[in-house]
Design an enzyme around this catalytic site. Structure first.
Site, PDB file in Angstrom:
ATOM      1  N   ASP A 190       2.243   7.790   0.444  1.00 47.25           N
ATOM      2  CA  ASP A 190       2.459   6.441  -0.069  1.00 47.25           C
ATOM      3  C   ASP A 190       1.451   6.157  -1.180  1.00 47.25           C
ATOM      4  OD1 ASP A 190       3.309   3.718  -0.183  1.00 47.25           O
ATOM      5  OD2 ASP A 190       1.722   3.152   1.211  1.00 47.25           O
ATOM      6  N   ASP A 210       0.565   2.649  -2.515  1.00 40.05           N
ATOM      7  CA  ASP A 210      -0.226   1.460  -2.207  1.00 40.05           C
ATOM      8  C   ASP A 210      -0.828   1.546  -0.810  1.00 40.05           C
ATOM      9  OD1 ASP A 210       0.746   0.508  -4.648  1.00 40.05           O
ATOM     10  OD2 ASP A 210       2.495  -0.385  -3.674  1.00 40.05           O
ATOM     11  N   ASP A 246       0.458   3.412   5.104  1.00 37.09           N
ATOM     12  CA  ASP A 246      -0.258   2.325   5.768  1.00 37.09           C
ATOM     13  C   ASP A 246       0.714   1.325   6.377  1.00 37.09           C
ATOM     14  OD1 ASP A 246       0.457   1.637   3.070  1.00 37.09           O
ATOM     15  OD2 ASP A 246      -0.730  -0.177   3.296  1.00 37.09           O
TER      16      ASP A 246
END
Length: 181
Positions: A6, A8, A133
């Site tokens: 990922d 961000d 996240d």
């Protein structure tokens, strides 16, 4: 292995800079550690949904993003170890160009557009491992799951849900290396 990473909250610090950006723009005083839920509007009750999420569409936000410590080094190391690495993001289409050019390609100079996947559903992407996240991106996916700790996912029981929880890029690299043994 094919490793999906990922952008961000894993490669770079969007949420931290987003909080600072909103505070400066609207005079709020929220701290990154106060973001207890994925929905950022819950932490900014005085702002509208459009104000909170509209900031993500402003190119200048991406001028301030920085890679997390070790991200550039360890993504390169994974590639050098023989893995295929793709950056996978669910960013709004209006933010894609700024994010990729001002952050990912600027700092991860060994990556190119062909190494980036933009999707609205990460569970549809095939890979051996996803590092994310966002708990919602990991639940149900057909890959090994590595959850990068953030204030909004601290109360989630990663182990109980078949995930490895990590706090930094050293731990990400060690977890992936351990899967290869």
């Amino acid at each position: 292995m094919t490793i999906l990473v990922d952008a961000d909250g894993v490669l770079e610090d969007l949420t931290q800079k987003w909080v600072i950006y909103l505070n400066e723009k609207y005079g709020t005083s929220v701290q990154y550690e106060d973001i207890a839920e994925w929905d950022m509007t819950k932490s900014f009750p005085s702002l509208t949904r459009e104000q909170v999420y509209g900031a993500e569409l402003e190119d200048e936000l991406y001028d301030h993003l920085e890679p997390y410590e070790g991200a550039v080094k360890y993504v390169k190391k994974l590639i050098d170890d023989g893995h295929t690495v793709y950056v996978v993001t669910t960013s709004p289409y209006q933010a894609i160009k700024a994010k990729i050019e001002k952050v990912i390609l600027k700092h991860f100079t060994y990556l190119s557009w062909k190494d980036i996947i933009v999707t609205s559903n990460k569970k549809m992407i095939k890979g051996d491992v996803l590092v994310d996240d966002g708990v919602h991106n990991l639940l149900g996916g057909e890959y090994r799951k590595i959850l990068m700790t953030a204030p909004y996912n601290r109360s989630f029981n990663a182990e109980e849900n078949g995930m490895i929880r990590v706090n930094n890029w050293v731990e990400i690299y060690e977890s992936i290396s351990g899967m290869c043994r």
